[in-house]
Write a protein that holds these residues in place. Sequence first.
Motif, PDB file in Angstrom:
ATOM      1  N   UNK A   1     -70.444 -72.361  91.714  1.00 39.93           N
ATOM      2  CA  UNK A   1     -69.316 -72.195  90.814  1.00 39.93           C
ATOM      3  C   UNK A   1     -69.417 -71.073  89.833  1.00 39.93           C
ATOM      4  N   UNK A   2     -70.693 -70.769  89.525  1.00 35.42           N
ATOM      5  CA  UNK A   2     -70.999 -69.791  88.497  1.00 35.42           C
ATOM      6  C   UNK A   2     -70.778 -68.391  88.839  1.00 35.42           C
ATOM      7  N   UNK A   3     -70.595 -68.152  90.053  1.00 36.90           N
ATOM      8  CA  UNK A   3     -70.250 -66.936  90.710  1.00 36.90           C
ATOM      9  C   UNK A   3     -69.242 -66.251  90.037  1.00 36.90           C
ATOM     10  N   UNK A   4     -69.395 -65.182  89.427  1.00 35.30           N
ATOM     11  CA  UNK A   4     -68.039 -64.335  88.971  1.00 35.30           C
ATOM     12  C   UNK A   4     -68.139 -62.648  89.572  1.00 35.30           C
ATOM     13  N   UNK A   5     -66.709 -62.132  89.273  1.00 36.11           N
ATOM     14  CA  UNK A   5     -66.896 -60.765  89.673  1.00 36.11           C
ATOM     15  C   UNK A   5     -66.480 -59.987  88.541  1.00 36.11           C
ATOM     16  N   UNK A   6     -67.364 -58.934  88.350  1.00 40.07           N
ATOM     17  CA  UNK A   6     -67.522 -58.063  87.220  1.00 40.07           C
ATOM     18  C   UNK A   6     -65.966 -57.268  87.402  1.00 40.07           C
ATOM     19  N   UNK A   7     -65.173 -57.468  86.402  1.00 39.61           N
ATOM     20  CA  UNK A   7     -63.720 -56.676  86.417  1.00 39.61           C
ATOM     21  C   UNK A   7     -64.012 -55.235  86.420  1.00 39.61           C
TER      22      UNK A   7
END
Length: 81
Positions: A32-38
């Motif tokens: 749930x802490x995985x993000x995509x770099x904008x």
Amino acid sequence: MRRCWPDAASHADRIARLTSSAIELLTSPHLDRVRECPSCGWLFVDSSRNQSRRWCSMQTCGNRTKARRHHARQSSPQPGG
């Protein structure tokens, strides 16, 4: 942005390590802490205390984004000037 492997591992070794890391992440409680770099589109795990990290790396993507914004502000006409 180009990412490089730190050593001269074979293609099969790289695929095996990548697959192993992906499986480990997908089965971990940190999914749930995985993000995509904008900025670059790479995925990263947001390990900040309040889960507000924006970029994969402040030194590269964060700095470039901030520099772009600063340049846009400086080059736009200033009101009353």
